[in-house]
Design a protein around this motif. Sequence first.
Motif, short mmCIF file in Angstrom:
data_model
loop_
_atom_site.label_atom_id
_atom_site.label_comp_id
_atom_site.label_asym_id
_atom_site.label_seq_id
_atom_site.Cartn_x
_atom_site.Cartn_y
_atom_site.Cartn_z
N GLY A 145 10.14 49.86 79.27
CA GLY A 145 11.44 49.86 79.94
C GLY A 145 12.09 51.22 79.91
N ARG A 172 18.25 50.73 73.95
CA ARG A 172 17.95 49.38 74.44
C ARG A 172 17.74 48.42 73.28
N TRP A 174 15.76 44.75 72.19
CA TRP A 174 14.58 43.96 72.54
C TRP A 174 14.47 42.75 71.62
N ASP A 181 13.33 42.54 77.16
CA ASP A 181 14.49 43.43 77.10
C ASP A 181 15.73 42.55 77.11
#
Length: 411
Positions: A145, A172, A174, A181
């Motif tokens: 991602g 991000r 996860w 995600d």
Amino acid sequence: MNHTDAPSFERRRSNEDYDGPSGDRSPFQAPDADELNERPTPRQYADADMEDARDRSRSPSRSRSQSRQSSSSRSPPPERSPSVDLPDKPTELRYKAKLKLGGHKKGVSCVRFSPDGRWIASSSADATIKIWDANTGKLQHTLEGHMAGISIVAWAPDSRIIASGSDDKYIRLWDAITGKDLSVPFVGHHNYVYSLAISPKGNMLVSGSYDEAVFLWDVRTARVMRSLPAHSDPVGGVDFVRDGTMVVSCSSDGLIRVWDTSTGQCLRTLVHEDNAPVTSVRFSPNGKYILAWTLDSSIRLWDYITGKGKCVKTYQGHQNSKYSLTGAFGVYGTAPYQYAFIASGSEDGSVILWDVSSKNIMQKLEGHEGPVLSVDTHPTEPWIVSASLDRTIRIWKMESDAPPQPTESGP
């Protein structure tokens, strides 16, 4: 992830609710015995491993004197002191290579055991995160991602959520179990995200960046709660203390700073006389010390509570003048007689293990074919994981008998 414009070091990667201090207690008051006992038994450290040798010698000398006085006043032979039966403190460790994990297409920047010890998360310059079974080395998920190399991964306390920081300037979240995600990226940094950590209660995140900023984030909203005016150079490392009330940051400007998470106030600034760039920092498990990696091939243990803070130990024997390396605290010995060690990577491809108290090198693990950028210790088992620019991850386990050659795992 080509940081060709980095001023003083090359990056290896491209490392709660805040309840507030209770009462009038100073944030620098050392944890009491009850607080120290809150930690799991495998993570408890002997006090002697974290105190100056001079202080450690006082109590035994008094007890010997008292024993002589008491023995002179009675005829029966004195009882044996319990200390006579204490096992000898080990002088070396016997970790052996067990697994070699392959799959990343570029150098591996960071490895972390999950808090429950079941999983290993790794990040790489190939812009992926991989989740491995810590016991078997089997690859569980590859998370994709990010649009650029990933410098850092950190686990939430539930051992399910992972945060990652990348050269694409984003953070991000996860789900390590599903590989999904979880949210929109955390947007705020204006340059590479070098370091991050998740608070002990799981809903705060601290990040450090090449843009010289340290941000405190609300995990639930992915918004910046507080921006700390931290440093005048890229921020290489950040960490939360064990109760979440403070964070520490470090920079290539040579400074280590401790911050109050509720007010954003800088509580302490630590700087060594050599003023070497500081690339990584970690709080000790008991929260009383800070371990700092510097580009003069030294690792320093700081007592940030006493006075204005002082460096109490310096560990050397590894090579570190170019990359940002990270490591961890570990324990050895048989309960209840356990001692602390420090594990760190080295630019010569080895992993070095030092006794915290004596500063002696207890073992040098060899096998990697490139600089070892990241090392972590298992929360309960005598296992170590290491990651290198050679694109591999190795798992080392303590054994008395020599095991077979490392097993290859991964595609």
